[in-house]
Scaffold this active site. Structure first.
Site, PDB file in Angstrom:
ATOM      1  N   ASP A  60      26.814 -17.188 -31.522  1.00 15.19           N
ATOM      2  CA  ASP A  60      28.042 -16.536 -31.968  1.00 15.19           C
ATOM      3  C   ASP A  60      28.012 -15.090 -31.470  1.00 15.19           C
ATOM      4  O   ASP A  60      26.956 -14.579 -31.085  1.00 15.19           O
ATOM      5  CB  ASP A  60      28.120 -16.595 -33.494  1.00 15.19           C
ATOM      6  CG  ASP A  60      29.333 -15.873 -34.034  1.00 15.19           C
ATOM      7  OD1 ASP A  60      30.411 -16.014 -33.446  1.00 15.19           O
ATOM      8  OD2 ASP A  60      29.184 -15.166 -35.041  1.00 15.19           O
ATOM      9  N   GLU A 119      38.968  -5.919 -42.431  1.00 11.29           N
ATOM     10  CA  GLU A 119      39.859  -5.325 -43.426  1.00 11.29           C
ATOM     11  C   GLU A 119      39.274  -4.031 -43.975  1.00 11.29           C
ATOM     12  O   GLU A 119      40.001  -3.060 -44.217  1.00 11.29           O
ATOM     13  CB  GLU A 119      40.106  -6.326 -44.563  1.00 11.29           C
ATOM     14  CG  GLU A 119      41.008  -7.479 -44.185  1.00 11.29           C
ATOM     15  CD  GLU A 119      41.434  -8.279 -45.410  1.00 11.29           C
ATOM     16  OE1 GLU A 119      40.763  -8.138 -46.458  1.00 11.29           O
ATOM     17  OE2 GLU A 119      42.419  -9.023 -45.322  1.00 11.29           O
ATOM     18  N   ARG A 143      37.745  -5.294 -30.777  1.00  5.64           N
ATOM     19  CA  ARG A 143      38.452  -6.363 -31.481  1.00  5.64           C
ATOM     20  C   ARG A 143      39.866  -5.880 -31.773  1.00  5.64           C
ATOM     21  O   ARG A 143      40.057  -4.742 -32.210  1.00  5.64           O
ATOM     22  CB  ARG A 143      37.737  -6.716 -32.782  1.00  5.64           C
ATOM     23  CG  ARG A 143      36.343  -7.265 -32.583  1.00  5.64           C
ATOM     24  CD  ARG A 143      35.549  -7.273 -33.867  1.00  5.64           C
ATOM     25  NE  ARG A 143      36.177  -8.086 -34.889  1.00  5.64           N
ATOM     26  CZ  ARG A 143      35.984  -9.390 -35.032  1.00  5.64           C
ATOM     27  NH1 ARG A 143      35.181 -10.037 -34.183  1.00  5.64           N
ATOM     28  NH2 ARG A 143      36.557 -10.069 -35.990  1.00  5.64           N
ATOM     29  N   ASP A 162      36.848 -14.513 -30.536  1.00  6.44           N
ATOM     30  CA  ASP A 162      37.607 -13.390 -29.975  1.00  6.44           C
ATOM     31  C   ASP A 162      38.407 -13.821 -28.761  1.00  6.44           C
ATOM     32  O   ASP A 162      38.150 -14.860 -28.150  1.00  6.44           O
ATOM     33  CB  ASP A 162      36.657 -12.255 -29.597  1.00  6.44           C
ATOM     34  CG  ASP A 162      36.144 -11.512 -30.815  1.00  6.44           C
ATOM     35  OD1 ASP A 162      36.869 -11.488 -31.820  1.00  6.44           O
ATOM     36  OD2 ASP A 162      35.029 -10.990 -30.761  1.00  6.44           O
ATOM     37  N   LYS A 196      32.822 -25.290 -31.815  1.00  2.57           N
ATOM     38  CA  LYS A 196      31.460 -24.818 -31.569  1.00  2.57           C
ATOM     39  C   LYS A 196      30.470 -25.971 -31.666  1.00  2.57           C
ATOM     40  O   LYS A 196      29.578 -26.128 -30.817  1.00  2.57           O
ATOM     41  CB  LYS A 196      31.087 -23.709 -32.558  1.00  2.57           C
ATOM     42  CG  LYS A 196      31.852 -22.407 -32.370  1.00  2.57           C
ATOM     43  CD  LYS A 196      31.339 -21.330 -33.331  1.00  2.57           C
ATOM     44  CE  LYS A 196      32.039 -20.005 -33.117  1.00  2.57           C
ATOM     45  NZ  LYS A 196      31.510 -18.938 -33.998  1.00  2.57           N
ATOM     46  N   ASP A 236      29.838 -20.681 -38.417  1.00  8.89           N
ATOM     47  CA  ASP A 236      28.763 -21.107 -37.517  1.00  8.89           C
ATOM     48  C   ASP A 236      27.922 -22.239 -38.105  1.00  8.89           C
ATOM     49  O   ASP A 236      27.004 -22.718 -37.443  1.00  8.89           O
ATOM     50  CB  ASP A 236      27.837 -19.920 -37.204  1.00  8.89           C
ATOM     51  CG  ASP A 236      28.576 -18.761 -36.576  1.00  8.89           C
ATOM     52  OD1 ASP A 236      29.395 -19.015 -35.678  1.00  8.89           O
ATOM     53  OD2 ASP A 236      28.349 -17.608 -36.990  1.00  8.89           O
TER      54      ASP A 236
END
Length: 1177
Positions: free
Chosen positions: A468, A573, A672, A754, A863, A887
């Protein structure tokens, strides 16, 4: 000052509040407008369905209105069957208790169940059959007690271990079940009495105080906060340390504050494992109130920053979500243990061959001597009084009996102690891995944890690492860097931002400061003067309001100085909230119905009218707020791929294009990105949304899909406010770690959610991608285009590979061609069409041609699909490493799963086989400990096969000279102790402590890791070589004493002691010859085992009722005995020494060369450090 304006009408008469959205504060009665009829359905842009059936309420005959359709009736029936009714305050006697049990056994079930579980190993069944055979008089070889001892010892040791572990579980269960909780006494007005957890039932009303653990799954009824807010920590449930916000519905909060109790009927879904979902209805005062995940608190959570909370138990004991999820990760077996079955089968064939040979030769001997059997008393006993022969059953039966006796005698060729030895070695390896300071993360104070003891050696054979990005390669500590607002890029010079809020006599300061842009700060100070400044203010209001952040006020050493700590489930956040605070838009308070934001010194109250949480389908979240100016606005933030499609391009087209350009710029820098937008809702639009949302939130069947549909409908025609760029820095040592792994022959794949530009930028930052790589990008939106791109890419890869082999024909071009490396970049949209079709075979062919694979925009299941793509098509070992809940599927799919204990909780850690604090620790874990573990375990397994085969072959040679009667010169106790005691301990110690190379050498030369990938230390050739050595050494051990004492009068017991002692010395000498690094512990066990064997022989021959009493003392008194021991050891070791010397001198492998380098380096260092000594006068 805070705004004193009343709240907007959040709930029209007859409807309830949304389930996930916090209930707003009820307005004053004088401010309520007259009741309005329910609006009819309209076919406009907000076309919501309000006909949502209640599956918890069965239909009644005689109700007004049309009859329900068949489908609606089916939904009601299913809902009734799958629902549970709970009467608040009245515990149900029929429900299960709250007592839990994690223990596996009871006093009565321990013995049968533990034996059953142990005998699931087929090797144990094999030894049990051998033991049973030896109890039969016709085939008994050893004494009945002695034959039971090895298996009984192994079973006993394992049973003691299991019993101790289960005792600890029983003790933990007892402590848990006997904890006390405050439970509302039935029939009393708010009187809570202490009650043991195990006696709590569904329907009980429980009061929990701050820092206490919840005893069961409860729906909140009231809290100490007037707005019904409670904060819980779920670290015991999912490992996350961030505080979660839960709410009591205003209907129950107000009712409890007025009367001190709550009465009603709650209908909820049946117990299930979904800890993130809950759907229920509560009927109170003739009103139906919807309940969702934000209204339930689960067993094991701790109440934080809330004085008290009261809830009704809906799931208790084994029905709680934490107990339903109490199952470990899938069981994994190491590759060596799997390959062990192959060698075990070969040894079984050898065993059958030896037994068949002995039994057939015995039959031939019987046929040749059938006329002499009457006088062969040692073979056949006869009762001369009756003339009955009771020890001879005919040639055919005697051959069969001899075969069974041979199986008993040669049983140890399959070592019974091997499995226990492997477990002990793995336990020792796990201890030293956990004690390694190079695997200790000082920043998080987290040690390396070995959570699965059965796959330590797999760490030395990894070929693929699937990683990841966020939190694994990066720190997952987000820092706001830049913003694009209404098409203007604000990413210029930065100042250290700092903003404080004055609250009474106190100064509240955000805990984290963010660098600010001076131009933005100036615009915000002039927010009332121009349109651009208003857009900037609106942008930061969205950052402060569109989240689930809970601001906590912390004390400091200065009592007038307070810190605002933003707690939330998402680091993104938190970063955005701190960024808004640094620009003067400070979130200072959150309740169930509103938030308070300090806007440049003016405290304003924003009513939270609705909240659509982030989900992986929409990839955005939105909040509907009632602003101080009495307008209703929808604030939205999300990924650019999901936000651009819902924008109002008719008026914002230029802004959208400019924002997209800035997004590309930010992504290229490795940032990001998020897009921020808003739209203002009219009163009719808001009421229509609220009506549909209120009805959908009371549905149980399909509630999630209904809410997503409503969110998608309201989130349209959004005006783009701008975009944010957040930096997630790489962890220390990541580029160097990836380079070391690549040099070790390990392919590193990055699987991230991403966007493509961000993923590529991070790939360059961590040196996974380089400028000389040829990139192949697959980014398609249909199956046909994916197939076409894959075919073209495979053709391109083959051409480049062909060019790289041109050095054999044109050496001049070789340097340029040989440097060609390929990298593959695939996005999640393409994987949707590839992984579920026949195209995955094409992707596999292409991916294996590439040195680097980078997958972006991938979902959690994708994944796992990427890992399965390699795992199911190759024999290569795979390792997955990640830090978040997304993950988990990837970690469990891989052969080895590693969890990073980072910022996203501990779900990945709890599902992993190994856990650690930093990605860079993967290098010492694999290249050092993985290498050591594989080398040690491989050698230990082969050595166990070799040493047992040596002993068994000695027994076999003896049978050839005893008329094939399966008698043995070696005592039965020595035979049984050989594998359990005489030779087991040294190999265990060597398997834990020996090191073929130092840590510094292994880290300096990563290519040394390739020996495990190539199975150099455990393969069929090495197994055959060990069996040949066992054959030679058994011949030496048997025939040298045989010929030396052939003409003597020595008894067989004395010769048997020599044959018992000589193999122990020989196999330990071979072990000593192979040990690389000696220490006092290895010395003690290797040489101590030989001494212990001698002592045991003394003790056995000193017991007068055992065969061979005093034999050892007789033979050891002669010089020939000691001479024979010396000759046996030297002769037996010659082939091994010659082969070892030849291979290391003429055909050394990488490890042997590195070992010689270490020796010469140490010699040179020693020579340089020599101090000349003065002469002695």
């Amino acid at each position: 000052m805070a705004s004193e304006r009343p709240l907007l009408i959040a709930t029209p008469p007859g409807t309830s509040t949304p389930d996930d959205a916090p209930s707003p504060q009820p307005p004053a009665a004088s401010l309520l407008p007259p009741a309005q009829p329910e609006p009819p359905l309209r076919a406009d842009r907000l076309a919501f369905s309000v006909e949502v059936p209640d599956p918890f309420r069965p239909s009644r005959r005689g109700d007004d209105g049309p009859d329900p359709s068949a489908s609606s009736q089916r939904e009601r029936d299913v809902g009734d069957e799958e629902s549970r009714g709970v009467v608040v305050g009245e515990p149900s006697a029929e429900s299960v208790g709250n007592a839990i049990r994690t223990a596996k056994y009871s006093v009565l079930t321990f013995l049968p169940r533990n034996l059953f579980e142990q005998f699931r190993r087929l090797s144990y069944v094999y030894f049990l059959v051998i033991t049973v055979l030896n109890q039969l008089p016709q085939v008994a070889v050893f004494g009945r007690g002695a034959s039971v001892l090895p298996l009984a010892f192994v079973l006993f040791v394992t049973a003691v271990k299991d019993a101790y572990e289960d005792f600890r579980r029983h003790r933990s269960d007892r402590m848990e079940n006997n904890r006390l909780a405050s439970v509302l006494a039935p029939g009393t007005a708010g009187e809570f009495q202490p009650k043991k957890w195990k006696h709590i039932r569904v329907g009980d009303v429980v009061r929990v105080s701050s820092n206490e653990t919840l005893p069961a799954d409860m729906v909140l009824l009231a809290t100490s906060d007037p707005t019904g807010v409670a904060h819980v920590q779920t670290v015991n449930l999912d490992g996350e340390t961030n505080l979660k916000t839960r709410y009591a519905k205003q209907e129950t909060q107000v009712r409890f504050s007025q009367s001190g109790d709550v009465a009603g009927i709650l209908r909820c879904e049946r117990p299930n494992r979904n800890i993130y979902g809950f759907q229920a209805n509560l009927e109170i005062d003739g009103k139906r109130v919807s309940l969702g995940p934000s209204n339930i608190v689960l067993r094991g959570c701790e109440l934080k920053n809330t004085t008290w909370a009261i809830g009704v138990v809906v799931y208790a004991g084994k029905e709680t979500k934490v107990m339903l999820n109490n199952s470990g990760a899938p069981s994994k077996r190491s590759r060596l243990e799997t390959q062990l079955n192959r060698e075990t089968a070969i040894l079984s064939i050898m065993l059958v061959g030896m037994c068949t040979t002995a039994s057939v030769l015995a039959g031939i001997w019987l046929l040749n001597h059938r006329g002499q059997l009457e006088f062969t008393q040692f073979f056949r006993e006869k009762d001369y009084t009756t003339g009955k022969n009771y020890n001879y059953y005919g040639v055919g039966m005697q051959i069969f009996i001899t075969f069974l006796m041979a199986v008993i005698v040669y049983q140890v060729i399959i070592p019974i102690s091997l499995y226990i030895s492997m477990e002990l070695v793995r336990l020792g390896q796990a201890y030293f891995m956990g004690a390694d300071n190079d695997l200790y993360d000082k920043s998080s104070r987290s040690k390396f944890q070995c959570r699965a003891l059965n796959i330590n050696e797999d760490l030395g054979q990894i070929r693929y690492v699937f990683s990841d990005k966020t939190g694994t390669l990066t720190e997952n500590k987000m820092m706001f860097q830049c913003a694009s607002i209404r098409g203007v890029d604000y990413s210029s010079s930065k100042d250290i931002g700092g903003y404080s809020v004055v609250v009474g006599d106190y100064l509240w300061t955000p805990k984290m400061a963010v660098k600010t842009d001076p131009q933005l700060v100036k615009l915000l100070r002039d927010s009332g003067t121009n349109e651009e400044a208003k857009h900037v203010l609106e942008f930061f209001l969205v950052l402060a309001a569109c989240n689930t952040i809970v601001p906590l006020v912390l004390d400091t050493r200065d009592y007038k100085q307070k810190l605002i700590d933003y707690q939330g489930e998402s680091p993104d956040e938190q970063a955005l909230a701190y960024a808004a605070a640094s620009y003067g838009i400070v979130l200072v308070e959150r309740t169930s119905g509103y938030i308070v934001i300090d806007v440049l010194g003016d405290r304003q109250r924003f009513d939270i009218l609705g909240l659509h949480e982030f989900d992986s389908d929409r990839k955005r979240m939105s909040v509907i707020v009632g602003c101080p100016d009495k307008t209703v606005k929808l604030y939205v933030k999300g990924a650019d791929s999901s936000m651009i499609g819902i924008t109002n391009k008719s008026s914002d087209l230029d802004i959208v294009h400019a924002t997209e350009a800035h997004l590309h710029k930010y992504s290229s820098l490795g940032l990001r990105t998020l897009v921020v937008g808003m739209c203002e809702l009219s009163q009719s639009e808001f009421e229509e949304w609220q009506l549909a949302y209120g009805n959908a939130s009371t549905a149980v069947l399909g509630r999630g899909n209904l809410l997503r549909s409503i969110a998608a409908n309201i989130e349209c025609n959004i005006h783009i406010l701008g975009a944010t760029g957040i930096e997630d820095k790489l962890q220390d040592g990541v580029p160097e770690a990836i380079e070391s792994l690549r040099q070790a022959g390990i392919k590193v794949w990055i699987l991230t959610g991403d966007k493509q530009e961000t993923a590529i930028s991070i790939g360059y930052s961590c040196k996974l991608l380089t400028n000389d790589m040829t990139q192949i990008v697959i980014n398609n939106n249909s199956k046909e285009s994916c197939q076409r791109t894959l075919v073209e890419a495979i053709a391109t890869a083959k051409k480049l590979r062909a060019a790289s082999s041109i050095d054999t024909l044109a050496p001049v071009l070789a340097p340029e061609a040989s440097s060609i490396t390929l990298s593959l970049i695939v996005d999640g949209n393409s994987l949707v069409y590839i992984l579920e079709t026949e195209l995955q075979e094409e992707l596999f062919k292409l991916a294996t041609e590439c040195s680097v694979v980078l997958c972006c925009r991938v979902a959690p299941l994708q994944k796992a699909g990427i890992v399965a793509l390699i795992k199911n098509r190759t024999d290569d070992m795979t390792l997955a490493i990640g830090d978040g809940a997304n993950d988990v599927s990837m970690i469990q799919m891989a052969d080895v799963g590693v969890g990073i204990s980072g910022q996203e909780g501990r779900q990945a850690v709890m599902a992993s086989d190994f856990s650690m604090g930093q990605f860079r620790f993967l290098v010492p874990l694999l290249l050092v400990h993985g290498h050591w573990n594989y080398q040690r375990m491989a050698y230990m397994i082969l050595y166990n096969f070799y040493k047992n085969a040596t002993f068994v072959l000695v027994l076999f040679w003896y049978v050839l000279y005893t008329a094939f009667t399966l008698t043995t010169a070696i005592t039965e106790w020595s035979s049984l102790l050989y594998t359990v005691l005489y030779t087991s301990l040294p190999t265990i110690v060597v398997g834990i402590l020996d090191k073929d190379l130092s840590k510094a050498t292994l880290l300096a030369y990563p290519k040394l890791y390739g020996s495990g990938q190539r199975d150099e230390k455990y393969n069929v050739n090495l197994f055959v070589l060990n069996m040949l050595e066992a054959l030679w050494q058994s011949l030496v051990v048997f025939y040298l004493p045989y010929f030396a004492y052939r003409q003597s009068t020595i008894d067989m017991s004395s010769l048997g002691d020599l044959w018992a002692l000589a193999p122990v010395i020989v196999v330990n000498m071979q072990l000593a010859m192979d040990i690389i690094r000696w220490n006092w512990i290895i010395h003690a066990f290797v040489w101590g085992t030989i001494a212990a064997t001698t002592i045991c022989l003394f003790v056995i021959d000193s017991i007068w009722f055992l065969p061979g009493y005093g034999a050892i003392f007789h033979i050891m008194g002669t010089g020939l005995f000691w001479l024979l021991l010396l000759i046996i050891v030297v002769t037996a070791m010659v082939p091994h020494f010659v082969f070892k010397a030849f291979t290391e001198h003429f055909r050394p492998n990488d490890i042997q060369i590195a070992r010689e380098m270490e020796k010469f380096r140490n010699v040179n260092q020693a020579n340089r450090s020599e101090i000349p000594m003065g002469g002695v006068s």
